[in-house]
Design a protein around this motif. Structure first.
Motif, PDB file in Angstrom:
ATOM      1  N   GLY A   1       8.086  -4.821  20.218  1.00 39.67           N
ATOM      2  CA  GLY A   1       6.868  -5.814  20.467  1.00 39.67           C
ATOM      3  C   GLY A   1       6.222  -5.515  19.000  1.00 39.67           C
ATOM      4  N   GLU A   2       6.966  -5.310  18.244  1.00 44.47           N
ATOM      5  CA  GLU A   2       6.282  -5.339  16.291  1.00 44.47           C
ATOM      6  C   GLU A   2       5.987  -6.787  15.806  1.00 44.47           C
ATOM      7  OE1 GLU A   2       3.738  -4.616  14.432  1.00 44.47           O
ATOM      8  OE2 GLU A   2       5.481  -2.671  14.701  1.00 44.47           O
ATOM      9  N   GLY A   3       4.597  -6.241  15.686  1.00 48.12           N
ATOM     10  CA  GLY A   3       4.655  -8.202  15.103  1.00 48.12           C
ATOM     11  C   GLY A   3       3.573  -8.954  16.145  1.00 48.12           C
ATOM     12  N   PHE A   4       4.020  -8.048  16.586  1.00 49.40           N
ATOM     13  CA  PHE A   4       2.797  -9.415  18.248  1.00 49.40           C
ATOM     14  C   PHE A   4       0.916  -8.249  18.846  1.00 49.40           C
ATOM     15  CE2 PHE A   4       7.156 -11.293  18.341  1.00 49.40           C
ATOM     16  CZ  PHE A   4       7.152 -12.317  18.433  1.00 49.40           C
ATOM     17  N   VAL A   5       0.374  -9.213  19.296  1.00 56.77           N
ATOM     18  CA  VAL A   5      -0.642  -8.503  20.117  1.00 56.77           C
ATOM     19  C   VAL A   5      -0.765  -8.978  21.415  1.00 56.77           C
ATOM     20  CG1 VAL A   5      -2.248  -7.024  17.845  1.00 56.77           C
ATOM     21  CG2 VAL A   5      -2.603  -9.824  18.585  1.00 56.77           C
ATOM     22  N   ARG A   6      -0.891  -8.206  22.051  1.00 63.00           N
ATOM     23  CA  ARG A   6      -1.087  -8.826  23.967  1.00 63.00           C
ATOM     24  C   ARG A   6      -2.846  -8.987  23.727  1.00 63.00           C
ATOM     25  NH1 ARG A   6      -0.520  -5.842  29.673  1.00 63.00           N
ATOM     26  NH2 ARG A   6      -2.779  -5.589  29.187  1.00 63.00           N
ATOM     27  N   PHE A   7      -2.731 -10.713  24.493  1.00 67.43           N
ATOM     28  CA  PHE A   7      -4.230 -10.649  24.782  1.00 67.43           C
ATOM     29  C   PHE A   7      -4.334 -10.659  26.145  1.00 67.43           C
ATOM     30  CE2 PHE A   7      -4.835 -12.689  20.524  1.00 67.43           C
ATOM     31  CZ  PHE A   7      -5.799 -12.135  19.656  1.00 67.43           C
ATOM     32  N   SER A   8      -5.621 -10.219  26.481  1.00 67.73           N
ATOM     33  CA  SER A   8      -5.747 -10.899  28.416  1.00 67.73           C
ATOM     34  C   SER A   8      -6.871 -11.560  28.449  1.00 67.73           C
ATOM     35  CB  SER A   8      -5.751  -9.149  29.234  1.00 67.73           C
ATOM     36  OG  SER A   8      -4.797  -8.079  28.817  1.00 67.73           O
ATOM     37  N   LEU A   9      -6.035 -12.514  29.308  1.00 65.30           N
ATOM     38  CA  LEU A   9      -6.980 -13.485  29.832  1.00 65.30           C
ATOM     39  C   LEU A   9      -8.307 -13.492  30.817  1.00 65.30           C
ATOM     40  CD1 LEU A   9      -4.494 -16.697  29.936  1.00 65.30           C
ATOM     41  CD2 LEU A   9      -6.093 -15.786  28.093  1.00 65.30           C
ATOM     42  N   VAL A  10      -8.961 -12.210  30.764  1.00 67.19           N
ATOM     43  CA  VAL A  10     -10.567 -11.743  31.114  1.00 67.19           C
ATOM     44  C   VAL A  10     -11.260 -11.826  30.601  1.00 67.19           C
ATOM     45  CG1 VAL A  10      -7.923  -9.672  32.191  1.00 67.19           C
ATOM     46  CG2 VAL A  10      -9.322  -9.501  30.645  1.00 67.19           C
ATOM     47  N   ARG A  11     -11.932 -13.013  29.463  1.00 64.78           N
ATOM     48  CA  ARG A  11     -12.761 -13.082  29.410  1.00 64.78           C
ATOM     49  C   ARG A  11     -13.439 -14.430  29.452  1.00 64.78           C
ATOM     50  NH1 ARG A  11     -12.892  -7.984  29.200  1.00 64.78           N
ATOM     51  NH2 ARG A  11     -13.410  -8.436  30.955  1.00 64.78           N
ATOM     52  N   SER A  12     -14.483 -15.203  29.716  1.00 62.93           N
ATOM     53  CA  SER A  12     -14.349 -16.079  29.672  1.00 62.93           C
ATOM     54  C   SER A  12     -15.332 -17.486  28.498  1.00 62.93           C
ATOM     55  CB  SER A  12     -16.485 -16.191  29.676  1.00 62.93           C
ATOM     56  OG  SER A  12     -16.918 -16.237  28.721  1.00 62.93           O
ATOM     57  N   GLU A  13     -14.426 -18.814  28.859  1.00 65.70           N
ATOM     58  CA  GLU A  13     -14.157 -19.092  27.942  1.00 65.70           C
ATOM     59  C   GLU A  13     -15.470 -18.924  26.411  1.00 65.70           C
ATOM     60  OE1 GLU A  13     -13.195 -23.213  28.922  1.00 65.70           O
ATOM     61  OE2 GLU A  13     -13.164 -22.911  31.294  1.00 65.70           O
TER      62      GLU A  13
END
Length: 388
Positions: free
Chosen positions: A361-373
């Protein structure tokens, strides 16, 4: 004197706990943190589920132990869901096991099916519990890299013969966390054939099967002919129905593997609170209600805002097809741990570093879509101000 087992020393630091500690320190310092870390939905559980729970919790018949694999009525609801959603028939008595959340079942499965020294084939990057449960069972892991070039699918042909002979579990997770990939039918057919040829149990983790974008609905591996001979599948109500804290899920498929899992559970827990099972029946029977379709539409809008903003900031991001995550490729030369630290330190943004989900997974980060627009737009504005 030590009160710590050798097994614990083999475990990596639990990623989400470390991230949560750093986040709490930032919040305690009065900073305006935007948290894209753990995939915990920010919306409430739909009212039709809460209302059913409110009725059930007042019934004294639900205040007792709920031993075993779950109420038959709950397992029948899971079977109805599978029939409607996947056109797959299940025997509620032998092919469905209730779980205290899928994490619990995933962690306990290796105890029931692995002997010490045997192997689990584990996708990387991936959910840490696949590895941790194997370690607790005295097994070892052989990692299967997931790469963008291979559509985020493991290359089963690359698994060495000697590894196949020792392997007893093949972990899969589609739709995939963290990449957002969906497994095509051709790959699932390849998996079933591979498992039958090598006498390996497939454990497919499918908590995001109803959180897809567009009309391309993900498949269950049990839709593949012969899959029940070699596969089980984990389904969770946590993300689809905003029920993460309720802790209820179920596993379906191969009877022998489920019986082994159930036997482990019978020695370690006393079942799922019955009122929660009753509420879960309402959820499963309502999986295609407008409220659930609205959630998919909400995540689609959030995904599109985040992907567009990251691209504008110079990040080469691929649009995910499912889940509640964006697997964001970092600008060239930036490592994931440094990126996560800088995003928190310089922009008050929490993300999961890709390396924390495995070295692949190096070279990436994960965003969770748990915040408002609105909060996503604010985050993108902050990210645009960082010079990488």
């Amino acid at each position: 004197m030590s009160f710590r087992s050798d097994r614990l020393s083999q475990l990596p630091a639990y990623l989400f706990a470390e991230i949560d500690r750093r986040k709490r320190d930032a919040i305690a310092a009065g900073r305006d943190v935007i948290d894209f870390g753990v995939g915990d939905p920010d919306q409430p559980t739909p009212a039709f589920i809460v209302d059913r729970m409110a009725e059930a919790i007042r019934d004294p018949a639900n205040h007792v132990y709920s031993f075993g694999t779950g109420m038959l009525a709950f397992r029948e609801a899971a079977a109805r869901y599978f029939d409607k959603r996947f056109d797959v028939r299940l025997d509620p008595a032998t092919e469905v096991v209730g779980l205290l959340g899928s994490k619990e079942g995933i962690g306990h499965l290796p105890v029931g099916v692995l002997n010490p020294g045997q192997l689990a084939l584990v996708p990387e990057p991936g959910y840490p519990v696949y590895v941790n449960g194997t370690i607790f069972a005295g097994g070892s892991c052989h990692t299967m890299p997931l790469t963008e070039e291979n559509g985020w699918l493991p290359d089963l042909k690359a698994v060495p013969t000697e590894i196949r002979q020792r392997a007893k579990i093949l972990w899969l997770n589609y739709p995939n966390n963290p990449t957002g990939a969906i497994a095509p039918r051709s790959f699932l057919e390849e998996v079933v054939a591979f498992a039958r040829e090598n006498d390996i149990l497939v454990a497919q983790d499918a908590p995001y099967c109803d959180l897809y974008f567009g009309e391309d609905r993900p498949l269950s591996i049990l839709q593949i002919p012969g899959a029940k001979d070699v596969a089980i599948e984990f389904h969770s109500l946590s993300k689809t129905f905003n029920m993460t804290g309720w802790r209820i899920a179920f596993a379906v498929g191969n009877r022998e593997a489920l019986a082994s899992l159930a036997r482990v559970k019978s020695n370690l827990d006393s079942g799922i609170f019955q009122a929660i099972q009753v509420a879960a029946m309402a959820a499963l029977d309502g999986f295609d209600r407008p409220e659930i379709r609205d959630l998919r539409a909400m995540y689609t809008r959030r995904r599109d805002v985040l992907v567009a903003g990251l691209r504008e900031a110079g990040w080469p991001v691929t649009t995910p097809r499912a889940t509640i995550y964006v697997w964001a490729k970092l600008p060239p030369g930036v490592d994931s741990q440094s990126a996560a630290r800088r995003l928190l330190d310089e922009a008050d943004i929490v993300v999961i570093p890709g390396a924390g989900l495995g070295v692949t997974g190096e070279g990436f980060v994960r965003f969770s879509l748990v915040r408002s627009e609105e909060r996503i737009r604010e985050a993108v504005k902050r990210i645009s101000g960082i010079q990488w």
